[in-house]
Design an enzyme around this catalytic site. Structure first.
Site, PDB file in Angstrom:
ATOM      1  N   GLY A 126      -1.231  -5.255   9.282  1.00  0.00           N
ATOM      2  CA  GLY A 126      -0.410  -6.220  10.006  1.00  0.00           C
ATOM      3  C   GLY A 126       1.028  -5.745  10.050  1.00  0.00           C
ATOM      4  O   GLY A 126       1.399  -4.734   9.451  1.00  0.00           O
TER       5      GLY A 126
ATOM      6  N   GLU B  22       0.976   1.369  -0.251  1.00  0.00           N
ATOM      7  CA  GLU B  22       1.796   2.256   0.575  1.00  0.00           C
ATOM      8  C   GLU B  22       3.145   2.541  -0.092  1.00  0.00           C
ATOM      9  O   GLU B  22       3.767   1.651  -0.672  1.00  0.00           O
ATOM     10  CB  GLU B  22       2.023   1.601   1.937  1.00  0.00           C
TER      11      GLU B  22
ATOM     12  N   TYR C  67      16.555   1.966  10.150  1.00  0.00           N
ATOM     13  CA  TYR C  67      16.801   0.602  10.634  1.00  0.00           C
ATOM     14  C   TYR C  67      18.190   0.431  11.225  1.00  0.00           C
ATOM     15  O   TYR C  67      18.424  -0.466  12.030  1.00  0.00           O
ATOM     16  CB  TYR C  67      16.553  -0.417   9.520  1.00  0.00           C
TER      17      TYR C  67
ATOM     18  N   ASP D 178      -3.152  -1.443   1.210  1.00  0.00           N
ATOM     19  CA  ASP D 178      -2.335  -2.323   2.051  1.00  0.00           C
ATOM     20  C   ASP D 178      -1.921  -1.666   3.371  1.00  0.00           C
ATOM     21  O   ASP D 178      -0.959  -2.092   4.012  1.00  0.00           O
ATOM     22  CB  ASP D 178      -1.105  -2.830   1.283  1.00  0.00           C
TER      23      ASP D 178
ATOM     24  N   GLU E 244      15.717  -3.804   4.938  1.00  0.00           N
ATOM     25  CA  GLU E 244      15.058  -4.571   6.001  1.00  0.00           C
ATOM     26  C   GLU E 244      15.982  -5.604   6.651  1.00  0.00           C
ATOM     27  O   GLU E 244      15.626  -6.217   7.656  1.00  0.00           O
ATOM     28  CB  GLU E 244      13.805  -5.267   5.463  1.00  0.00           C
TER      29      GLU E 244
END
Length: 196
Positions: free
Chosen positions: A8, A32, A44, A81, A142
């Site tokens: 996802g 991961e 980012y 994951d 993030e």
């Protein structure tokens, strides 16, 4: 022995669910490598400049983990994951021109030495839910994520699963909370057991 993957968009809850499945079903978790990527924070901030370095680091770290999975697949049940194929989802979104061409050449060689999961759990969620979960875990790098990037990534995942030929379960991660509610986790585990 079984090999399960949880997939996802960034922040949807893949690692959390992977750990819960691991504990509940006594599967070995393969998680991961994300925060160790030295290019990710810069990516980012400036995706165009840092996309290739970021992608190659992920490709090689995922391939290294695939080598481990290949060695252990006949000895242990494994839950991860991510799937190896996710690497190309991100590459097609972030790379172009000669960089994408070169990436695809490398990926095509490496992919022949990887293993496909028996089943994937696809956690699908709205951008609002994803943003709340990203904010909740509060990884410094993030904080720079652009909403339009998450929307493009969500579309790319949907397109991937529309043509995916393997077995997968789609879970609406907007309507369930497997962290808060035991019955939601029970529901996912029961769907997984039915599908295996």
């Amino acid at each position: 022995m079984k090999y399960i993957c949880v997939e996802g968009v960034i922040g949807v809850g893949k690692t959390t669910l992977t750990r819960m499945i691991s504990q509940r079903l006594s599967f070995e978790p393969v998680l991961e490598i994300v925060e160790e990527n030295p290019f990710l924070a810069n990516f980012y901030k400036d995706r165009e400049r840092w996309a290739f370095q970021t992608q190659i680091f992920f490709l090689m770290s995922r391939y290294t983990q695939q080598n481990y999975i290949l060695k252990m697949i006949n000895q242990k049940n494994i839950v991860s994951d991510y799937t190896f194929k996710k690497d190309r989802i991100f590459a097609e979104l972030n790379l172009e021109g000669d960089q994408l061409w070169l990436y695809n050449k490398v990926f095509d060689v490496i992919e022949t030495k990887t293993v496909n999961p028996d089943i994937i759990i696809y956690l699908k969620a709205s951008i609002d839910t994803i943003l709340k979960r990203i904010e909740l875990r509060d990884r410094t790098f993030e904080r720079e994520i652009d909403i339009s990037y998450l929307e493009s990534l969500s579309d790319a995942y949907d397109n991937f699963f529309k043509t995916y030929s393997g077995k997968y379960i789609e879970v609406d991660a907007d309507s369930i909370d497997f962290v808060k509610y035991q019955e939601d986790l029970d529901f996912i585990i029961s769907k997984l057991k039915e599908a295996l």
